[in-house]
Scaffold this motif. Sequence first.
Motif, PDB file in Angstrom:
ATOM      1  N   ARG A  11      33.968  33.213  46.070  1.00  0.00           N
ATOM      2  CA  ARG A  11      34.864  33.594  44.968  1.00  0.00           C
ATOM      3  C   ARG A  11      34.900  35.104  44.765  1.00  0.00           C
ATOM      4  O   ARG A  11      33.875  35.770  44.872  1.00  0.00           O
ATOM      5  N   SER A  12      36.095  35.583  44.449  1.00  0.00           N
ATOM      6  CA  SER A  12      36.165  36.983  44.047  1.00  0.00           C
ATOM      7  C   SER A  12      35.606  37.091  42.624  1.00  0.00           C
ATOM      8  O   SER A  12      35.450  36.094  41.926  1.00  0.00           O
ATOM      9  N   PHE A  13      35.280  38.280  42.208  1.00  0.00           N
ATOM     10  CA  PHE A  13      34.527  38.432  40.971  1.00  0.00           C
ATOM     11  C   PHE A  13      34.974  39.693  40.231  1.00  0.00           C
ATOM     12  O   PHE A  13      35.679  40.526  40.783  1.00  0.00           O
TER      13      PHE A  13
ATOM     14  N   PHE B 269      32.767  39.378  29.627  1.00  0.00           N
ATOM     15  CA  PHE B 269      31.671  38.558  30.122  1.00  0.00           C
ATOM     16  C   PHE B 269      31.726  38.304  31.626  1.00  0.00           C
ATOM     17  O   PHE B 269      30.717  38.465  32.313  1.00  0.00           O
ATOM     18  N   PRO B 270      32.892  37.948  32.181  1.00  0.00           N
ATOM     19  CA  PRO B 270      32.910  37.724  33.636  1.00  0.00           C
ATOM     20  C   PRO B 270      32.494  38.963  34.427  1.00  0.00           C
ATOM     21  O   PRO B 270      31.864  38.844  35.478  1.00  0.00           O
TER      22      PRO B 270
ATOM     23  N   GLU C  19      36.191  36.158  27.607  1.00  0.00           N
ATOM     24  CA  GLU C  19      36.972  36.638  28.744  1.00  0.00           C
ATOM     25  C   GLU C  19      37.980  37.676  28.268  1.00  0.00           C
ATOM     26  O   GLU C  19      38.354  37.692  27.106  1.00  0.00           O
ATOM     27  N   PRO C  20      38.447  38.502  29.181  1.00  0.00           N
ATOM     28  CA  PRO C  20      39.389  39.541  28.764  1.00  0.00           C
ATOM     29  C   PRO C  20      40.764  38.970  28.418  1.00  0.00           C
ATOM     30  O   PRO C  20      41.162  37.917  28.916  1.00  0.00           O
TER      31      PRO C  20
ATOM     32  N   PRO D 186      38.422  34.850  35.992  1.00  0.00           N
ATOM     33  CA  PRO D 186      37.692  34.092  34.977  1.00  0.00           C
ATOM     34  C   PRO D 186      36.742  33.044  35.566  1.00  0.00           C
ATOM     35  O   PRO D 186      35.807  32.627  34.901  1.00  0.00           O
ATOM     36  N   GLU D 187      36.974  32.641  36.814  1.00  0.00           N
ATOM     37  CA  GLU D 187      36.057  31.671  37.431  1.00  0.00           C
ATOM     38  C   GLU D 187      34.810  32.406  37.903  1.00  0.00           C
ATOM     39  O   GLU D 187      34.882  33.279  38.762  1.00  0.00           O
TER      40      GLU D 187
END
Lengths: 283, 503
Positions: free
Chosen positions: B443-445, B252-253, B241-242, B428-429
Amino acid sequence: MEELQAPPAMDRLSALAAGTVVPAEIHPELQDEEMILEVADFNLSYGSKQVLFDVNLPVPRGKVTALIGPSGCGKSTLLRSVNRMNDLIDNVTITGDMSLGGDTVYGRGVDVIELRRRMGMVFQKSNPFPMSIRDNVTYALQINGERNRAVLNEVCETALRGAALWDEVHDRLDESALGMSGGQQQRLCIARAIAAEPEVLLMDEPCSALDPIATTRVEELILKLRGDYTVLIVTHNMQQASRVSDYTAFMYLGQVVEYGPTAKLFTNPLLKETEDYITGRFG
Amino acid sequence: MANLNSLGYSRPAASMLARGEPMVWLTGAGLVVGLLMVVSLVAFVFLRGAVTFWPATVLRAELTSGIVAQGEVTRTESFTPDASFLSALNAADRDRAEQEIKHGHGELKRRLVRIGNFEITGEHFMWVEDFRIAPGGEKYPEWLVVLERMSWGRFYGTPVAYLANGEVVADGPAAAWAAFEAGDRGEHAAEGLVLRLVTSGGQLSDIEVSEIVRGYRGNDLDWADKLSLYVSRWHEYLTAEPREANSEGGVFPAIFGTIVMTLGMTILVVPFGVMAALYLREYARQGWLTSVVRISINNLAGVPSIVFGVFGMGFFSYLVGGSIDAIFFADKLPNPTFGTGGIMWASLTLALLTLPVVIVATEEALAAVPSSMREGSFACGATKWQTIQRVVLPRALPGIMTGAILAMARGAGEVAPLMLVGAVKLAPELPLDMTFPFFHPERSFMHLGFHIYDLGFQSQNSEAAKPMVFTTTMLLMGIVLFLNAAAIWLRSRLTRKFSGSKF
């Protein structure tokens, strides 16, 4: 330059050209035949252009009947009217009727889908479907809801043997039909047409896109089908008509001019016009 | 005269223009110009993007002013100083600057040094002009180490001790570093382990080992060490993850979000587009109305994508999502569940955006199916739908796939509408995970395209983010290439299945 002879028998031809209905000369031998398809007073127009004029044509059962005539004489249109392929074209007007085995073709309440299933058709250009050879041959059965694999395989083999194609393709039935040669494709289309055991097999210049060897094979096939199937074939090749057909109808400008046994029509026609066309003096 | 025709004229030689020679060159030149632009763009992005993770040398520059700058040299350039620059210098510096200008065609050389240690220096980067460095002050110390940390960015210093629970267990650079390298770092590290370093300013600084992601001696790397460092950074970039406002760590996300959003869009757009094209081409009576519909569809392709974003936000997020919230998630209000940007709304918005591409491509493919095939099917007694389903669609499938590929490429590269319907700076989710119901359409992405925008224009640490822009662009192009290659491979398989080998 050689001087042109005066066009023969101008009266009948000019009457046809004027759109006057002239009854066809039908040879008496046809009266002894049992008819499967009868065309009665059939007229067809594309928009305002009339293409068929009062066509009357009985087609005998179990025989090969050829339609000959110059380009644009309406022979293909007549053939395509038998299984109502002209329904797909807008702006077609039809009067008169046909009957297939005693059932009306153009009457009220006719199920066109059902009607087409009683006939098979082979086109000028081979048109195999983008699927396997097996699925091509059994297409008519599959769309009819037949799912039994054993039945389908049996029909497939019978039809391919009938079309003299079995020996060439029996080991690659599940390959795409589009990978076959042109002649094989056309015989596949014949196999597809006879797979559903049609009452009439309609052939629209089936050899015009084939080389001589493939043509010979298809002609042999037509001769083999005679007796088991009724074949109505359109051809612009008169040698072909004389080789494969029992009866021949000569059409000109949307009308049947003369109709009779092939041997008689080609050697001893009743009308001068027929003789002139067959000997290549016009058309 | 050999070339006389029957009328006695000599046949004139065909002119250059008539032979088409200039046209060959003109069309060829058009292709070359286009290719050149594409190749140079890709090469530029690739060259800048690929070197981001290659470790740089670590400089220790002792300046005449007494300041010591130490860190990685990220950029070297020459510049032409103006009068005010020179007049602001002290006499000694100005003297040396003028000397350098005299020898260097009027230019001065300077280096951008990533000095890090943000909690102490308050700066990430510092320009070091060559003339400011004291004689003999440019050094590449053997024990100068680089630490990549969970927060505060990079740290540059020389290790002096290694402490466990406040007690020194290793003393001196070599021993302390050996102790550090022997143990785990980052989240695997034990509590209470601390590496003590001395900074460029001579200050002692304690850094917890659990905070350190990666540490290495910048000037003591051989080729293999550099390569393994490079690979390890790529691995982190692709799988983690950042961190640090997206300028460090991985994406990755964003990769995941991009792929899920693009595939979702494709799954949504292809059936709708194919159905619309089928009706338009196979069932509708061709006339002025179908022409108007066709022209409108083509015009839809020219609507700015941000307009689709606004529509998606207003219609999908607020109206549809708001209604879903009011009915099913009333207990959570006023916090929206579906009533805000989310990956499903983003996929739907982009599906709408790419719909014209699919419709036009499908229509072309349907029109290319020979009518003899349709007639053959009808002659067998097939109904219209049976003909479409069994003959027309299989035959048109490669063309439809081409439309899907074009739509996918267009959708994967789109950013503007996504900013309004759910792409965010940090999410991150993931939209797909192991908690029920596994797929979370609300979910936002994160999205690579938006990530590029965010790094390039929204980052506080722009110098550190800049190389990441190229790396991320390279990655996005790679993903689009990969998705396209997969779709083309699928298409060629289908083509072989349905069209045979002969023609």
